[in-house]
Design a protein around this motif. Structure first.
Motif, PDB file in Angstrom:
ATOM      1  N   MET A   1      -4.156  -4.989   4.499  1.00 37.09           N
ATOM      2  CA  MET A   1      -3.817  -4.506   3.160  1.00 37.09           C
ATOM      3  C   MET A   1      -5.048  -4.390   2.273  1.00 37.09           C
ATOM      4  N   THR A   2      -5.996  -5.282   2.433  1.00 41.15           N
ATOM      5  CA  THR A   2      -7.191  -5.284   1.586  1.00 41.15           C
ATOM      6  C   THR A   2      -7.948  -3.975   1.693  1.00 41.15           C
ATOM      7  N   SER A   3      -8.078  -3.441   2.911  1.00 39.65           N
ATOM      8  CA  SER A   3      -8.781  -2.166   3.078  1.00 39.65           C
ATOM      9  C   SER A   3      -8.012  -1.031   2.398  1.00 39.65           C
TER      10      SER A   3
ATOM     11  N   PRO B   1       0.811  -1.223   0.000  1.00 40.67           N
ATOM     12  CA  PRO B   1       0.000   0.000   0.000  1.00 40.67           C
ATOM     13  C   PRO B   1       0.846   1.276   0.000  1.00 40.67           C
ATOM     14  N   THR B   2       2.000   1.232   0.637  1.00 41.26           N
ATOM     15  CA  THR B   2       2.890   2.387   0.637  1.00 41.26           C
ATOM     16  C   THR B   2       3.417   2.656  -0.765  1.00 41.26           C
TER      17      THR B   2
ATOM     18  N   TRP C   1      -2.452  -6.444  -7.102  1.00 41.27           N
ATOM     19  CA  TRP C   1      -2.202  -6.921  -5.743  1.00 41.27           C
ATOM     20  C   TRP C   1      -3.490  -7.221  -4.998  1.00 41.27           C
ATOM     21  N   LYS C   2      -4.551  -6.477  -5.290  1.00 39.09           N
ATOM     22  CA  LYS C   2      -5.838  -6.798  -4.665  1.00 39.09           C
ATOM     23  C   LYS C   2      -6.337  -8.144  -5.180  1.00 39.09           C
TER      24      LYS C   2
ATOM     25  N   GLU D   1      -2.050  -0.831   9.954  1.00 32.47           N
ATOM     26  CA  GLU D   1      -3.435  -0.741  10.422  1.00 32.47           C
ATOM     27  C   GLU D   1      -4.355  -0.649   9.215  1.00 32.47           C
ATOM     28  N   PRO D   2      -5.546  -1.234   9.287  1.00 37.41           N
ATOM     29  CA  PRO D   2      -6.484  -1.114   8.168  1.00 37.41           C
ATOM     30  C   PRO D   2      -7.069   0.295   8.095  1.00 37.41           C
ATOM     31  N   MET D   3      -7.547   0.649   6.930  1.00 41.83           N
ATOM     32  CA  MET D   3      -8.259   1.924   6.787  1.00 41.83           C
ATOM     33  C   MET D   3      -9.614   1.771   7.466  1.00 41.83           C
ATOM     34  N   PRO D   4     -10.018   2.760   8.299  1.00 40.13           N
ATOM     35  CA  PRO D   4     -11.260   2.615   9.055  1.00 40.13           C
ATOM     36  C   PRO D   4     -12.511   2.456   8.187  1.00 40.13           C
ATOM     37  N   ASP D   5     -12.602   3.239   7.113  1.00 40.78           N
ATOM     38  CA  ASP D   5     -13.759   3.159   6.222  1.00 40.78           C
ATOM     39  C   ASP D   5     -13.266   3.313   4.784  1.00 40.78           C
ATOM     40  N   PRO D   6     -12.847   2.229   4.144  1.00 44.80           N
ATOM     41  CA  PRO D   6     -12.273   2.341   2.807  1.00 44.80           C
ATOM     42  C   PRO D   6     -13.251   2.769   1.724  1.00 44.80           C
ATOM     43  N   GLU D   7     -14.545   2.715   2.004  1.00 48.05           N
ATOM     44  CA  GLU D   7     -15.553   3.089   1.007  1.00 48.05           C
ATOM     45  C   GLU D   7     -15.908   4.567   1.046  1.00 48.05           C
TER      46      GLU D   7
END
Length: 150
Positions: A84-86, A44-45, A71-72, A140-146
């Protein structure tokens, strides 16, 4: 010879920096890097850095979106870590929404409103990319990826 050994470039002893080698030296806890661990060049970076570079080059964002989709797709088989998915969802949405907004700004440039939108779009992409990179460094995952916001 002086008897000193040189480290290979791109590696940091005792740290988490491993350029181009995602499988090397995993943290046993799977948690965030240590305080003095350095810069973790994870997937992601890399995508975030491509997006940030596109503000200057204009083209590296395309590399970022291709990497994000590839990658997804790899992660659907279970090889990616869940955090990573988020990031992939968040960064892919960042690209496509920014791209659509840029097209709208181009059309609106005919009536001069679009010229005001280009800096807003650039700042929006910049902030979202930096936020993703900061969270990716902590793994850390993104809190709200949408979300459309930050």
């Amino acid at each position: 010879m002086s008897g000193t050994q040189e480290r290979p470039t791109g590696q940091q002893t005792g740290g988490t920096v491993k350029f181009g080698d995602q499988s090397a030296e995993r943290r046993p806890s799977g948690g965030p890097p240590s305080a003095g661990g350095g810069f973790d060049l994870n997937r992601p970076t890399i995508i975030s850095l491509c997006y940030l570079g596109s503000i200057i080059t204009g083209i590296s964002g395309i590399v970022g979106i291709v990497l994000g989709h590839v990658w997804k797709g790899e992660g659907e088989g279970g090889s990616n870590e869940s955090w990573m998915t988020s990031h992939y969802t968040y960064l892919i949405r960042t690209f496509w929404i920014g791209f659509a907004a840029s097209i709208a700004a181009t059309v609106l440039s005919v009536i001069l409103i679009g010229f005001l939108l280009f800096p807003v779009i650039a700042v929006w992409v910049l902030v979202r990319s930096v936020m993703s990179m900061l969270k990716a460094q902590k793994q850390e995952p993104m809190p709200d990826p949408e979300t459309l916001m930050f």
